[in-house]
Structure formats: C-alpha cells, structure tokens
Scaffold this motif. Sequence first.
Motif, short mmCIF file in Angstrom:
data_model
loop_
_atom_site.label_atom_id
_atom_site.label_comp_id
_atom_site.label_asym_id
_atom_site.label_seq_id
_atom_site.Cartn_x
_atom_site.Cartn_y
_atom_site.Cartn_z
N GLU A 19 38.13 5.77 -13.29
CA GLU A 19 38.20 7.08 -12.64
C GLU A 19 39.50 7.17 -11.84
O GLU A 19 39.86 6.23 -11.13
CB GLU A 19 37.01 7.27 -11.70
CG GLU A 19 36.94 8.65 -11.06
CD GLU A 19 35.72 8.82 -10.18
OE1 GLU A 19 35.65 9.85 -9.47
OE2 GLU A 19 34.84 7.93 -10.19
N GLY A 21 41.62 19.55 -15.32
CA GLY A 21 40.56 19.13 -14.40
C GLY A 21 40.12 20.28 -13.51
O GLY A 21 40.80 21.30 -13.37
N ARG A 22 38.98 20.10 -12.91
CA ARG A 22 38.42 21.13 -12.04
C ARG A 22 39.03 21.02 -10.65
O ARG A 22 39.22 19.92 -10.12
CB ARG A 22 36.91 20.97 -11.95
CG ARG A 22 36.21 21.12 -13.29
CD ARG A 22 34.71 20.94 -13.12
NE ARG A 22 34.15 21.92 -12.21
CZ ARG A 22 32.87 21.94 -11.86
NH1 ARG A 22 32.04 21.01 -12.30
NH2 ARG A 22 32.41 22.87 -11.04
#
Length: 465
Positions: A97, A180-181
């Motif tokens: 991540e 990405g958000r």
Amino acid sequence: MSTRYDLILRNVMTIERGACDVALADGYIAAIEARIEAFGPERDCGGNLLLPGLIDHHIHLLATAAKLQSADLSGLVREEAIVRRLREAASKLSPEEPLRATGYDERALAIPGRAELDCWVADRPLRVQDRTGALWLLNSPAVAQLGNAPWPDCVETDDCGEPTGRIWRGDGWLRERLGGRPPSLAPLAAQLSRLGITGVTDTGAANGASEAGLFERSRESGQLPQKLQLMGTEDMPEGTGYRRGPLKLLYDERDLPPLDIVADRIRRARDQGRAVAAHCVTEGELSYFLAALDIAGGSRQGDRIEHGSMISAGAIGEIAKRGLTVVTHPSFVHDRGDRYLETIDDDARQDLYRLASLEAGGVNLAGGSDAPYGSFDPWLAMRSGATRRTASNRPLGSDEALPPDRILQMYLLPFDLSTGAPRTVSPDAAADLCLFDGTVRDLVHDARAERVLLTLIDGRPVFEQ
C-alpha cells in the motif's frame, strides 16, 4: 400569537450589544433583543460570548485532509528519526500500500532523490511532500507508477532523461497520473467545526472545473458543511455549492515568467469580474506582483497578497496605496519561528510576517492558516500573533504583535475582502456562529480552542460540547 423560531440562544453576550437573546430562523439571525418572547427550541448560553463563525481565508483543503492520513515529518531534522517515522507508518499499512508523508525539512538531508528514498522505504511506493508544499519526493516504486516519458517541466530528470524523484509544483499532474480517490473531507471538517470555523477559502492555484465539481459533491454529501470560496484558474466556473473567488497567481522567484504573461492573466480576471490573489513569499515575488498589477492597469478592491512572508518597511506604503489585502498566517511565528531564527539573518527577521506595522501603515489584514503547511487552529494564531513567540518560547518580531481580539477580526472578515468590515452578530446575518466560553476579556487573555462550546452553520449545530 408568539413567533416560533428554529432556535433561541438565551443569555448570550455579543461584542455589539452586550447581554441579549438571539433567535435563529431559516438559516439567518431573525431577532436580537434583551429578552425574546417567543417559542421554539432554546439553549441557555450562560452569558458566554457569541461570535460570528470564523473564516480561514487561506487553506488547502485536499492537502490538509490528506495530511491527516499521512505520516507527519514536521520538526524532524535527523535522518534516522525520519526513517523511523516512515517505517512505523508503513508497518500499519497493508503490503505494497502506498505511503504518503508530509512536512519534510530539507535540513535533514538537503533534497534527496529516489536513490536516497529507496534506502528509507523500498517495499512500497513512497511520496514525501516538503514543508513548503512545492516539492514532492518519490522513491523508485512511486516513480514507476508515473508511467513513461515525455515528462512535463515539473518532473526533474537526470542526464539520461530519467526522473530523479523530485517533482516541483506538480500536484495537478500527479493527480492525473496516479488517479485514485481524493481523501474524504469529513474528518477535517469535523476538526474545523470544533474550532468554530464556519467558512474556508481553498486557495489551490490549479482549481478548475473538475476540482469545483469535486468540492460541490463534498458539500452536497455533507462531508464539508463549512461555507466555501474557491480560488483557481480562469477555468473556474460559477457554482451553487461554493463562491467563486479570486484568480490565483502562483509563481516562484527562482523561475519567474515574463511580466506580460502575468499581466495578461490579471486582465482576464478583470474580464471575469474577479480579483486576483498572488503568492508572495519573498520580497522579489512581492515586487514582481506589484509590477504586474501596474502593467495590467492597476489593482482593484479585493486583490490579495497571499502569505506576505517577507515585506520590507519600504513596501508597506506601496501595498497600502494599491488597497491590497495581505492574507497572513500569525501562527507561523509559533510553528516555524525556531527555524526562522536558525536560518534567517537578524536584519531580515524584522520583515517576517508583519502585523502591527502593516496595520499602522493602513494595510488591510486577513487571517488564514495555509494548512497543511501551518496549524489550522485560529486560536493558536491569536495567541501567536499577540505574543510573537516561537514553539520554544523565543521572541520573534515582538514589535509586530497585535492583541488577540484584533487578530480575531482578521478571521471575521467575509469572503469578499473588498468590504473591509468584519462580520457581526446582527439581524439578517447568516446564522454561522461560534459560542466562546467566556467574555472578550477571557478571549484576550486565554484564546484557546477548548473554549469553543458550540458552532452553528445556517443555524444548525455542527459541533457542541
């Protein structure tokens, strides 16, 4: 028959009227009287001070929301401490991540490239933002996510044309490449509400139609209850969930564009009926902005100098003559003062984040945090501006101090800074309010966030102790 109100605040103290009751209806202040004879929900406010809600006139919302979810490197100047902080943060993430960090101070290891960052964290993409917000540092896994050349000017490359891991002023390009958000604004909005902040101006220079849509959706979903003004580019549209603010002019002294280019942008802002807001951290950037204004036909009410970090005594009259507002950050004396004492010569420190001399010179002042690059606590700003002391309690520019209640006025100005008058608790004003535990005297002597008892936006509680 008695009038019914949405909420009656009993037994408050206001700066304008003293002790009174305040009734709210339909998002506005409907009545202010010594004693309101009406019915509806009530709250006994115990004689505490009722203020208009505070407005942070300079903040970067998405970056601040992201910082709340990032490893904070602020204050760390030893490489081993930085590595320890990064690896502790990485240990809490799932494998591979990405890790994001903010607040890197170049005193630790100058400006490292991807090879140095690979030694810090190699098992996942790492992006580190420097303390100014102008520079991103990426390790090799993060660089690999960027794709392939050609590279824009913001991406530094080596002699072989490969990215070094350093990206200058490339936030918009990074968002496009990495996707990405965006971070949720709800946790940040909750913290702002606890501080009595009911309005914010997002000063992103790259804000355009897509960013406006993102912020509108955040408002519609309830993530961001605060009233919102958006700065940005010429492409910033008018909106229903926000107020379109000034055109933002962002440039760096190390690479200034031709004056005519900036003057043309100022003229386009005038065609749109907009003021301009210029990033002015150095004396050179300030002089450059004043020259561009003159070429473009002069200033107009509402034009702004953002930061005003270094302003010489000789420039004060030039700023006042043009009717410009300096949107400054009083908390920086606390947050960054110790660093300034170490890195700025004695004779230049007198120009740092002026307050009293600007006011005495007839310059309009407004308050902002520049978060995430400074604390977004306006009560800390009031104390810092009054004491002019650093985090380690050393004095810095004591002659520039202003009392806390004067600095408070800088956060009570409306979005439209051309009016020059702070908002008041008065009939027909928006019911954006902050209840402070104590009196004006208490505010002067102990301006602290813990004293915020209640925050209302459009008459609805968004925070309550």
